[in-house]
Design an enzyme around this catalytic site. Structure first.
Site, PDB file in Angstrom:
ATOM      1  N   HIS A 162       2.692   3.216  -8.991  1.00  0.00           N
ATOM      2  CA  HIS A 162       2.602   1.756  -9.186  1.00  0.00           C
ATOM      3  C   HIS A 162       3.859   1.229  -9.877  1.00  0.00           C
ATOM      4  O   HIS A 162       4.330   0.131  -9.595  1.00  0.00           O
ATOM      5  CB  HIS A 162       1.355   1.398  -9.995  1.00  0.00           C
ATOM      6  CG  HIS A 162       0.080   1.745  -9.297  1.00  0.00           C
ATOM      7  ND1 HIS A 162      -0.145   1.433  -7.981  1.00  0.00           N
ATOM      8  CD2 HIS A 162      -1.042   2.407  -9.717  1.00  0.00           C
ATOM      9  CE1 HIS A 162      -1.344   1.867  -7.627  1.00  0.00           C
ATOM     10  NE2 HIS A 162      -1.904   2.474  -8.657  1.00  0.00           N
TER      11      HIS A 162
ATOM     12  N   LEU B  56      10.917 -20.652  -4.276  1.00  0.00           N
ATOM     13  CA  LEU B  56       9.881 -19.781  -3.701  1.00  0.00           C
ATOM     14  C   LEU B  56       8.566 -19.904  -4.469  1.00  0.00           C
ATOM     15  O   LEU B  56       8.546 -19.835  -5.694  1.00  0.00           O
ATOM     16  CB  LEU B  56      10.375 -18.321  -3.774  1.00  0.00           C
ATOM     17  CG  LEU B  56       9.380 -17.246  -3.331  1.00  0.00           C
ATOM     18  CD1 LEU B  56       9.229 -17.227  -1.808  1.00  0.00           C
ATOM     19  CD2 LEU B  56       9.821 -15.851  -3.816  1.00  0.00           C
TER      20      LEU B  56
ATOM     21  N   ASP C 129       0.825  -1.210   0.000  1.00  0.00           N
ATOM     22  CA  ASP C 129       0.000   0.000   0.000  1.00  0.00           C
ATOM     23  C   ASP C 129       0.862   1.265   0.000  1.00  0.00           C
ATOM     24  O   ASP C 129       1.956   1.258   0.563  1.00  0.00           O
ATOM     25  CB  ASP C 129      -0.898  -0.036   1.249  1.00  0.00           C
ATOM     26  CG  ASP C 129      -2.078   0.901   1.123  1.00  0.00           C
ATOM     27  OD1 ASP C 129      -2.292   1.488   0.051  1.00  0.00           O
ATOM     28  OD2 ASP C 129      -2.802   1.041   2.132  1.00  0.00           O
TER      29      ASP C 129
END
Ligand code: FPP
Length: 241
Positions: A38, A132, A21
């Site tokens: 972004h 991962l 955020d």
């Protein structure tokens, strides 16, 4: 495994989930359009994925686009999907080279076709990787995910394949996007906001929540480790004493 870290290497969380955020505020502070925030967020994400692999985190889940984010201006929504495609094009080789397996949580098929194609290519390319697990939550909502699971179970019950009393949390979990994955040990939210915003509602039952004021584009791997150190300082009791 990393050599120099402030973290206790014996208790690296298996599953870290992040609410990325503050991109908009980061851009506003600089007089830039939100999509520039972004873009900077995408760069921050690249480094966090890398550091997660190095630290030995097994699952990293990031909230990239929620079921509520469609309410944003069309330009911004399109901009996020464009960045997603760019991210996949630019990063896929490296993710693959690092043995990262990509998963998508959410109803991603509702995204624009070029984004869906790029995601499916990434899923296919990395499907046999064993490092991962990188979960990207896209068009994801926790309530939506639980409803979807309940509908499927109700279908089984209606078909006579299951009795209502046989429904357990474990069965419900098998119908979630995260089926087969451990629940997040820690959920991190950047930018000073302290709420879950419909993120991993079922899975977060016993997750530690760690909040930081740092805006997502400024969330460096060092900041990430400081946040994980806060998690490592917590005592988890799972309802016990
Ligand atoms: C929240 O910040 C961020 C999002 C809704 C989008 C997350 C997107 C990225 C990190 C970059 C794209 C990368 C991929 C892989 C899609 P906000 O816009 O709510 O910030 P604000 O609260 O300051 O307005």
């Amino acid at each position: 495994m990393i050599k120099d870290t402030i973290l206790d290497k014996e208790s690296i969380p298996a599953h870290v989930a992040i609410v990325m955020d503050g991109n908009g505020r980061w851009a506003k502070k600089r007089g830039l359009p939100r999509v520039a925030g972004h873009n900077a967020g995408m760069m921050a994400l690249k480094e966090i994925v890398k550091r997660s692999s190095v630290l030995g985190v097994k699952y990293l889940t990031v909230y990239a686009f929620s079921t509520e984010n469609w309410k944003r201006p069309e330009d911004e929504v399109k901009g996020i999907f464009k960045l997603l495609i760019i991210y996949m094009q630019k990063e896929l080789e490296e993710l693959h080279a690092n043995n990262v397996k990509v998963h998508i949580l959410g109803d991603y098929r509702k995204l624009p076709k070029d984004a869906v194609d790029s995601l499916e290519y990434s899923l296919e390319k990395t499907k046999n990787n064993t490092g991962l697990h990188f979960n990207i939550a896209l068009n994801y909502g926790g309530r939506d995910e639980i409803l979807r699971s309940v509908r499927k179970i109700a279908g089984e019950v209606a078909a006579g394949a299951m009795a209502p009393e046989d429904i357990t949390g474990e069965i419900l979990g098998k119908y979630l996007y995260t089926a087969g994955m451990p629940d997040p040990d820690v959920i991190i939210r950047t930018s000073g906001e302290e709420r879950l915003s419909n993120y991993l509602l079922w899975q977060s039952a016993y997750s530690e929540l760690v909040f930081t004021d740092v805006l997502w584009p400024d969330f460096t791997p060092e900041e990430y480790e400081r946040t994980l150190a806060v998690y490592q300082g917590r005592k988890r009791r799972y309802g016990g004493v």
